[in-house]
Design an enzyme around this catalytic site. Structure first.
Site, mmCIF file in Angstrom:
data_model
loop_
_atom_site.group_PDB
_atom_site.id
_atom_site.type_symbol
_atom_site.label_atom_id
_atom_site.label_comp_id
_atom_site.label_asym_id
_atom_site.label_seq_id
_atom_site.Cartn_x
_atom_site.Cartn_y
_atom_site.Cartn_z
ATOM 1 N N ASP A 29 18.722 147.238 -51.856
ATOM 2 C CA ASP A 29 17.920 146.365 -50.982
ATOM 3 C C ASP A 29 17.240 147.074 -50.428
ATOM 4 O OD1 ASP A 29 17.667 143.885 -50.134
ATOM 5 O OD2 ASP A 29 18.504 144.232 -48.210
ATOM 6 N N ASP A 33 18.053 141.793 -46.772
ATOM 7 C CA ASP A 33 19.008 140.216 -46.908
ATOM 8 C C ASP A 33 20.428 140.534 -47.670
ATOM 9 O OD1 ASP A 33 18.882 140.926 -49.781
ATOM 10 O OD2 ASP A 33 17.603 138.814 -49.895
ATOM 11 N N ASP A 37 17.794 144.086 -54.870
ATOM 12 C CA ASP A 37 16.723 143.845 -54.440
ATOM 13 C C ASP A 37 15.721 144.489 -56.528
ATOM 14 O OD1 ASP A 37 15.049 145.081 -53.638
ATOM 15 O OD2 ASP A 37 15.254 143.447 -52.003
ATOM 16 N N ASP A 106 18.985 142.838 -69.755
ATOM 17 C CA ASP A 106 20.132 142.798 -70.728
ATOM 18 C C ASP A 106 19.337 140.626 -71.103
ATOM 19 O OD1 ASP A 106 22.612 141.606 -70.780
ATOM 20 O OD2 ASP A 106 23.245 142.896 -69.088
ATOM 21 N N ASP A 207 23.703 140.250 -74.524
ATOM 22 C CA ASP A 207 25.843 140.494 -74.030
ATOM 23 C C ASP A 207 26.377 139.452 -74.930
ATOM 24 O OD1 ASP A 207 27.074 139.929 -71.148
ATOM 25 O OD2 ASP A 207 27.430 137.835 -72.008
ATOM 26 N N GLU A 264 27.192 143.733 -76.869
ATOM 27 C CA GLU A 264 28.165 143.628 -76.005
ATOM 28 C C GLU A 264 28.928 143.203 -77.776
ATOM 29 O OE1 GLU A 264 30.476 142.915 -72.174
ATOM 30 O OE2 GLU A 264 29.013 141.071 -73.152
ATOM 31 N N HIS A 337 29.787 147.220 -64.725
ATOM 32 C CA HIS A 337 29.552 146.248 -64.023
ATOM 33 C C HIS A 337 30.615 145.528 -64.014
ATOM 34 C CE1 HIS A 337 27.846 144.595 -67.451
ATOM 35 N NE2 HIS A 337 28.043 142.923 -66.665
ATOM 36 N N ASP A 338 31.410 145.750 -65.049
ATOM 37 C CA ASP A 338 32.821 144.977 -65.068
ATOM 38 C C ASP A 338 34.027 145.546 -65.646
ATOM 39 O OD1 ASP A 338 31.353 142.464 -66.198
ATOM 40 O OD2 ASP A 338 31.307 143.050 -68.309
HETATM 41 O O1 ISL Z 1 35.067 141.027 -67.828
HETATM 42 C C1 ISL Z 1 35.346 141.226 -68.989
HETATM 43 C C2 ISL Z 1 36.992 142.235 -68.168
HETATM 44 O O2 ISL Z 1 36.964 142.474 -67.531
HETATM 45 C C3 ISL Z 1 35.158 140.496 -70.052
HETATM 46 O O3 ISL Z 1 36.392 139.658 -70.602
HETATM 47 C C4 ISL Z 1 33.520 140.111 -70.167
HETATM 48 O O4 ISL Z 1 33.528 138.668 -69.413
HETATM 49 C C5 ISL Z 1 33.459 139.831 -71.426
HETATM 50 O O5 ISL Z 1 33.415 141.830 -72.100
HETATM 51 C C6 ISL Z 1 31.452 139.939 -71.398
HETATM 52 O O6 ISL Z 1 31.170 140.609 -70.528
HETATM 53 C C7 ISL Z 1 30.101 140.140 -70.097
HETATM 54 O O7 ISL Z 1 29.298 138.653 -70.875
HETATM 55 C C8 ISL Z 1 29.793 137.989 -69.081
HETATM 56 C C9 ISL Z 1 29.332 138.376 -67.895
HETATM 57 O O8 ISL Z 1 30.736 137.991 -67.447
HETATM 58 C C10 ISL Z 1 29.999 139.518 -67.767
HETATM 59 O O9 ISL Z 1 28.900 140.938 -66.325
HETATM 60 C C11 ISL Z 1 29.835 140.332 -69.384
HETATM 61 O O10 ISL Z 1 29.286 141.989 -68.986
HETATM 62 C C12 ISL Z 1 29.756 136.382 -69.474
HETATM 63 O O11 ISL Z 1 28.250 136.830 -69.492
#
Ligand code: ISL
Length: 564
Positions: A29, A33, A37, A106, A207, A264, A337-338
């Site tokens: 950041d 805030d 960013d 992305d 994505d 992805e 990030h997932d």
């Molecule tokens: O995060 C997941 C499992 O915990 C997956 O089901 C995930 O939602 C899937 O891999 C798709 O991910 C992508 O699209 C989603 C988004 O929430 C994720 O952050 C992104 O990486 C929807 O746009």
């Protein structure tokens, strides 16, 4: 595709690149805030250049109501207000390039936000040409068209009271799926891609790009036990027209710029990945496969979090290594990030945090493919265990916690244990830059709490310690780049059934490398193949190891040895 190595000039640059993923909300950041960013990213470019990565993948930076933290886009040509302005983006791009860093954006075009002008118009006026940008179906016998379950829980169909039709959303209700069957919609997507390409960006991470083509029959799926819903996966994963659409996108946009692309693709097999990434098919450079991060999934998906074994992990990664060799290209990742933090999931985030984080880097980065490092992984950030569900932010986590408790009768303790192990917020706590308040992430109140272990685990401390995870990543990045065999060589798994040693050989006819990762907190005797006895140790996470006939592997030891 040819199997002989290309000359350096002819070689596509994505094969030599190391990518660093930034989740901008949690990175840095700059204005207090509490939300990361773009100017925060500019502040850290020197840091990334010191680490030695080549490409920054920015998770979505576009205008969004943040139902899913930017994966729900309301304007593809505007920057999210909390992240800054278009001028900030232009400056970031220029500054990154000055630092020798490329920028990959992305692209989230399986769905938009329900607050996108297209959807607002489509919903308000069923006669408008925007209606068909989305997927609308009339009820079937008074019910929804199918009972497919959405990724974030509940059904994929949402009734629009005004028109009496349902719209499709594979993710949240606020993420309506775009209708790729409509050529005008596809044209809009290619236009917005050109908008960013013309600014000089260097690539796209796409994505859930393998979900864009749905089976037009919309068949019912297989029942999911304990729910009134079904799994629609086979009817929208790697669907009937996905390759046609990607080839069109390639002709219209990708082939006209110098870009790196990664799709992805949950549910993609090795053969699917060949179809996406074989250069002669002109689709994508590579895809993210999900098999290794799917280990432990069960009846309640990832929340089941069942035990997994090392032979299973080895079998998956090895199948991808050999399956794509000379046929396509791999992406290599533990974290994003997932996903939960790799050191907590695949390593040991207690006593052996440093050793296991280094070992995981070694095992992954000497495979064939393009490695991805997720922010904080480079100094061994760990999972977090917030006490209360109210401390979590991720919509997937919050939906699941409710469903597991209320529908499936899991106790609160069991729910919290699953959340601690698997929540996406494990990856999303702010980057721990230093030991100052809020880990140097913000001077304000962070949007998601900082992991309380930041006084010990932070980038500043790691950079100051030559023996840290950070320096191991820096050296690993440099080392792999100096060895052609990492990019070109064949892959052979050794001792497939060994329960704690992951060992493989890379060989390009000139150089043979043995890579060893010890996935255990015990010691273990391991016999080296003859030509590695007396070889050269190129990387180790323990001091001076002599490659004798029998090695005494230390807890979470990771090694790279070059054959004599
Ligand atoms: O995060 C997941 C499992 O915990 C997956 O089901 C995930 O939602 C899937 O891999 C798709 O991910 C992508 O699209 C989603 C988004 O929430 C994720 O952050 C992104 O990486 C929807 O746009």
């Amino acid at each position: 595709m040819t199997s002989s190595p290309l000359s350096p000039a002819a070689r596509p640059w994505f094969q030599d690149a190391v990518v660093y993923q930034i989740y901008p909300r949690s990175f840095q950041d700059s204005d207090g805030d509490g939300v990361g960013d773009l100017r925060g990213v500019i502040l850290r470019l020197d840091y990334l250049a010191r680490l030695g990565v080549d490409v920054i993948w920015l998770s979505p930076i576009f205008a969004s109501p943040n139902d899913d933290n930017g994966y729900d886009i309301s304007d593809y040509r505007a920057v999210m207000t909390e992240f800054g302005t278009m001028a900030d983006f232009d400056e970031l791009l220029a500054e990154a390039h000055k630092h020798g860093l490329k920028i990959m954006l992305d692209l989230v075009v399986n769905h938009s936000s329900d607050e996108h002008a297209w959807f607002v118009e489509a919903r308000e006026n069923p006669q408008s040409d925007k209606r068909d940008y989305y997927i609308w179906k009339p009820p079937v016998a008074g019910d929804m068209p199918t009972h497919w379950q959405a990724f974030f829980g509940g059904p994929v169909w949402q009734l629009d009271e005004a028109s009496g039709e349902y719209y499709l959303h594979l993710f949240s209700v606020k993420q309506p799926d775009l209708n790729w069957e409509n050529p005008k919609l596809r044209g809009e997507v290619y236009d917005l891609m050109r908008f960013w390409c013309n600014k000089g960006i260097d690539g796209f991470r796409m994505d859930v790009i393998n979900l864009i083509s749905k089976d037009q029959q919309y068949p019912e799926g297989e029942p999911i036990p304990g729910t009134a819903l079904t799994s629609g996966y086979p009817h929208f994963m790697n669907g009937p027209r996905v390759h046609e659409f990607l080839q069109e996108m390639n002709r219209e946009v990708l082939s006209r710029y110098d870009l790196m692309t990664v799709g992805e693709t949950p549910g993609a097999s090795v053969d699917d990945a060949v179809r996406y990434s074989d250069p002669s098919r002109h689709e994508l450079n590579m895809v993210f496969q999900f098999e290794h991060v799917g280990l432990g999934s069960g009846e309640r998906g990832k929340w089941t979090n069942a035990p997994w074994t090392l032979p299973e992990l080895k079998a998956i990664l090895s199948r991808w290594q050999t399956g794509l060799h000379n046929r396509g290209w791999n992406s290599l990742y533990w974290d994003n990030h997932d996903q939960p933090r790799a050191v907590s999931r695949f390593g040991n985030d207690g006593e052996f945090r440093v050793q296991s984080a280094k070992m995981l880097a070694t095992v992954l980065h000497f495979m064939q493919g393009t490695p991805y490092i997720y922010q904080g992984e480079e100094f061994g950030m760990t999972n977090v265990a917030f006490e209360r569900i109210g401390q979590y932010n991720d919509l997937e986590t919050l939906h699941a916690a409710e469903e597991l408790h209320e529908l499936h009768n899991w106790s609160q303790e069991r729910v919290m244990a699953a959340v601690h192990a698997m929540s996406r917020d494990n990856a999303r706590t702010p980057v721990q830059w230093d030991a100052s308040p809020n880990a140097g992430f913000t001077t304000g109140k962070p949007w998601l709490e900082v992991n309380p272990n930041y006084p010990q685990i932070n980038a500043e401390a790691a950079e100051a310690d030559p023996d840290s995870v950070w320096h191991h990543y820096r050296r690993t990045i440099a080392l792999r780049k100096s060895l052609d065999v990492v990019r070109e060589g064949s892959y052979e798994l050794l001792d497939a059934e060994h329960p704690s040693v992951f060992a493989y050989i890379r060989d390009d006819g000139k150089t043979r490398l043995l890579v060893i990762g010890h996935f255990s907190s015990d010691t273990e005797r391991y016999h080296l193949p003859a030509d590695f006895v007396g070889g050269e140790v190129l990387s180790s996470n323990y001091p001076a190891t002599e490659p004798a006939e029998t090695l005494m592997l230390q807890p979470y030891q990771g090694l790279v040895i070059r054959a004599r």
